[in-house]
Write a protein that holds these residues in place. Structure first.
Motif, mmCIF file in Angstrom:
data_model
loop_
_atom_site.group_PDB
_atom_site.id
_atom_site.type_symbol
_atom_site.label_atom_id
_atom_site.label_comp_id
_atom_site.label_asym_id
_atom_site.label_seq_id
_atom_site.Cartn_x
_atom_site.Cartn_y
_atom_site.Cartn_z
ATOM 1 N N TRP A 1 35.146 48.422 36.394
ATOM 2 C CA TRP A 1 36.330 49.135 36.856
ATOM 3 C C TRP A 1 35.897 50.264 37.777
ATOM 4 C CZ3 TRP A 1 37.146 54.319 35.759
ATOM 5 C CH2 TRP A 1 36.258 54.870 34.814
ATOM 6 N N SER A 2 36.832 50.757 38.516
ATOM 7 C CA SER A 2 36.595 51.905 39.384
ATOM 8 C C SER A 2 37.895 52.668 39.550
ATOM 9 C CB SER A 2 36.035 51.470 40.736
ATOM 10 O OG SER A 2 36.985 50.665 41.403
ATOM 11 N N SER A 3 37.774 53.959 39.803
ATOM 12 C CA SER A 3 38.953 54.793 39.973
ATOM 13 C C SER A 3 39.512 54.618 41.386
ATOM 14 C CB SER A 3 38.573 56.266 39.736
ATOM 15 O OG SER A 3 39.674 57.087 40.002
ATOM 16 N N THR A 4 40.818 54.612 41.485
ATOM 17 C CA THR A 4 41.477 54.470 42.797
ATOM 18 C C THR A 4 41.836 55.816 43.396
ATOM 19 O OG1 THR A 4 43.651 54.257 41.804
ATOM 20 C CG2 THR A 4 42.396 52.226 42.202
ATOM 21 N N GLU A 5 41.648 56.911 42.655
ATOM 22 C CA GLU A 5 41.990 58.262 43.099
ATOM 23 C C GLU A 5 43.476 58.423 43.356
ATOM 24 O OE1 GLU A 5 39.792 60.707 43.053
ATOM 25 O OE2 GLU A 5 38.177 59.362 42.531
ATOM 26 N N ARG A 6 44.316 57.589 42.837
ATOM 27 C CA ARG A 6 45.761 57.732 42.949
ATOM 28 C C ARG A 6 46.322 58.259 41.650
ATOM 29 N NH1 ARG A 6 47.826 52.021 44.820
ATOM 30 N NH2 ARG A 6 45.735 51.354 45.288
ATOM 31 N N ARG A 7 47.471 58.871 41.765
ATOM 32 C CA ARG A 7 48.136 59.385 40.570
ATOM 33 C C ARG A 7 49.013 58.360 39.953
ATOM 34 N NH1 ARG A 7 49.432 65.615 41.424
ATOM 35 N NH2 ARG A 7 47.285 66.159 41.652
#
Length: 123
Positions: free
Chosen positions: A117-123
């Motif tokens: 997994w990886s973070s999308t930096e979206r809220r």
């Protein structure tokens, strides 16, 4: 039919018996060819090979002939004991297959499954 024939408890004794019969018949045939003076060792070898192969073919055809003679015989109905035995055998086979599939698919392994997994930096 062939698989059932070789699963028979006396299959090894039956095969050994036919092998001994083939050797005895081939030996008697070779002796008769020799006594009759029908020629050389090559002719005797050919006669022995022919007799032995006839015995081997006969050993393979015998179960077929027995089946052919009995094919019209009625099959007896299974008894409650037969049904119970079949249930027990089937339950054992299913349990064995389940155990093998569990091990094959590593379902009993307590380690967590890796999920990338990886973070999308979206809220």
């Amino acid at each position: 039919m062939a698989a059932r024939y070789w699963q028979h408890p006396n299959a090894s004794h039956r095969a050994l018996r036919w092998g001994v019969v083939a050797l005895v018949v081939a030996g008697v045939g070779a002796y008769l060819v020799y006594k009759a003076g029908l020629g050389t060792g090559a002719a005797m070898g050919a006669a022995v090979a022919l007799i032995a192969s006839a015995c081997v073919v006969g050993e393979k055809l015998w179960p077929l002939l027995v089946w052919w003679r009995k094919r019209g015989a009625p099959v007896p109905a299974p008894t409650p004991a037969d049904v119970g035995t079949a249930k027990d055998i089937l339950a054992g086979l299913v349990a064995q297959q389940r155990f093998e599939e569990t091990a094959l698919r590593s379902l009993g392994d307590p380690a967590p499954m890796p999920v990338p997994w990886s973070s999308t930096e979206r809220r």
